[in-house]
Scaffold this motif. Structure first.
Motif, PDB file in Angstrom:
ATOM      1  N   ALA A  84      -3.619   2.614   5.997  1.00 37.36           N
ATOM      2  CA  ALA A  84      -4.506   1.501   5.635  1.00 37.36           C
ATOM      3  C   ALA A  84      -4.761   0.611   6.833  1.00 37.36           C
ATOM      4  O   ALA A  84      -5.886   0.123   7.037  1.00 37.36           O
ATOM      5  CB  ALA A  84      -3.881   0.703   4.491  1.00 37.36           C
ATOM      6  N   SER A 125       0.852  -1.187   0.000  1.00 40.05           N
ATOM      7  CA  SER A 125       0.000   0.000   0.000  1.00 40.05           C
ATOM      8  C   SER A 125       0.888   1.236   0.000  1.00 40.05           C
ATOM      9  O   SER A 125       1.962   1.238   0.610  1.00 40.05           O
ATOM     10  CB  SER A 125      -0.910   0.000   1.238  1.00 40.05           C
ATOM     11  OG  SER A 125      -1.619   1.229   1.341  1.00 40.05           O
ATOM     12  N   PRO A 155       0.731   2.286   4.067  1.00 40.21           N
ATOM     13  CA  PRO A 155       0.420   1.069   4.819  1.00 40.21           C
ATOM     14  C   PRO A 155      -0.061   1.347   6.243  1.00 40.21           C
ATOM     15  O   PRO A 155      -0.962   0.664   6.734  1.00 40.21           O
ATOM     16  CB  PRO A 155       1.744   0.305   4.817  1.00 40.21           C
ATOM     17  CG  PRO A 155       2.793   1.335   4.558  1.00 40.21           C
ATOM     18  CD  PRO A 155       2.146   2.355   3.683  1.00 40.21           C
ATOM     19  N   ALA A 189      -5.285  -4.389   2.490  1.00 40.71           N
ATOM     20  CA  ALA A 189      -3.946  -3.986   2.910  1.00 40.71           C
ATOM     21  C   ALA A 189      -3.488  -4.779   4.128  1.00 40.71           C
ATOM     22  O   ALA A 189      -2.322  -5.217   4.206  1.00 40.71           O
ATOM     23  CB  ALA A 189      -3.919  -2.493   3.215  1.00 40.71           C
ATOM     24  N   ASP A 242      -8.251  -1.419   6.474  1.00 40.60           N
ATOM     25  CA  ASP A 242      -8.389  -1.848   5.086  1.00 40.60           C
ATOM     26  C   ASP A 242      -8.041  -3.334   5.019  1.00 40.60           C
ATOM     27  O   ASP A 242      -6.889  -3.724   5.169  1.00 40.60           O
ATOM     28  CB  ASP A 242      -7.434  -1.021   4.210  1.00 40.60           C
ATOM     29  CG  ASP A 242      -7.572  -1.344   2.731  1.00 40.60           C
ATOM     30  OD1 ASP A 242      -7.946  -2.487   2.391  1.00 40.60           O
ATOM     31  OD2 ASP A 242      -7.291  -0.450   1.912  1.00 40.60           O
TER      32      ASP A 242
END
Length: 210
Positions: A179, A173, A176, A187, A184
């Motif tokens: 996320a 990502s 990251p 991710a 997410d």
């Protein structure tokens, strides 16, 4: 080898290395067991000499004692003949005892020397190998168990954020950390897969929760 109980990696590189290490440990152990067996066999020949000496001297002692008993029946000089024969019989019996002692000592020493020669090099390689294998098995069981739950998956993703290289995190990502904070799932699963792979586990073999 996808089971969490099997102490082998599922990533090709680490699996090959584990199999190679297993073969090397087996070869190394077999070589030193053979060396120990050779030492045992060599020292055992001394024990065999002791057994032969014991058996031979015991037979001579028995024959001399029997001859001494027969010499007693000889008129006039029976005692004179029997005395030396019985003395020789006792001397042969002492030799037989020495042979028995040599047999016992050499038999015991054969095992001690064989173990002294073979055990240290075998243990020197076997103990680190066993320690590493047990540590890997424990880590594999832990990460596979974590990956089977949503909370565990998030924990693996968090460990990946802390431990994996930035380039690998960026490949999952562009943000990251964001996320992960926004939960997410794609991710998080990608980050968890990074942590699994670092433990030698292919994410493709994991039953993800949800």
């Amino acid at each position: 080898m996808r089971s969490r109980w099997v102490p082998y990696a599922t990533t090709p590189g680490r699996l090959v290395w584990q199999l190679v290490s297993d073969v090397l440990v087996i070869i190394w152990t077999v070589i030193w067991v053979m060396v120990g067996a050779a030492v045992h066999s060599a020292v055992s020949t001394i024990a065999a000499v002791g057994r032969q000496l014991n058996d031979g001297a015991a037979g001579v002692s028995e024959n001399l004692d029997s001859a001494g008993n027969r010499a007693d029946d000889v008129p006039l000089i029976g005692d004179s003949l029997a005395g030396p024969l019985r003395a020789a019989s006792e001397a042969a019996l002492d030799i037989a005892g020495a042979g028995h002692s040599l047999d016992t000592t050499a038999s015991w020493l054969a095992w001690v020397l064989a173990l002294a020669v073979a055990a240290p090099p075998v243990l020197a390689l076997l103990m680190p190998w066993l320690f590493l294998r047990l540590r890997f098995a424990r880590r594999k069981w832990t990460v596979v168990t974590l990956a089977s739950t949503a909370a565990g998956e998030q924990l693996l993703a968090l460990r990946a954020l802390a431990n994996r290289p930035l380039a690998k995190l960026a490949a999952v990502s562009t943000d990251p950390v964001g996320a992960w904070r926004q939960q997410d799932r794609v991710a998080i699963r990608g980050l968890a897969a990074l942590e699994l792979r670092s433990s030698g586990i292919r994410a493709a073999g994991i039953r993800w929760d949800g």
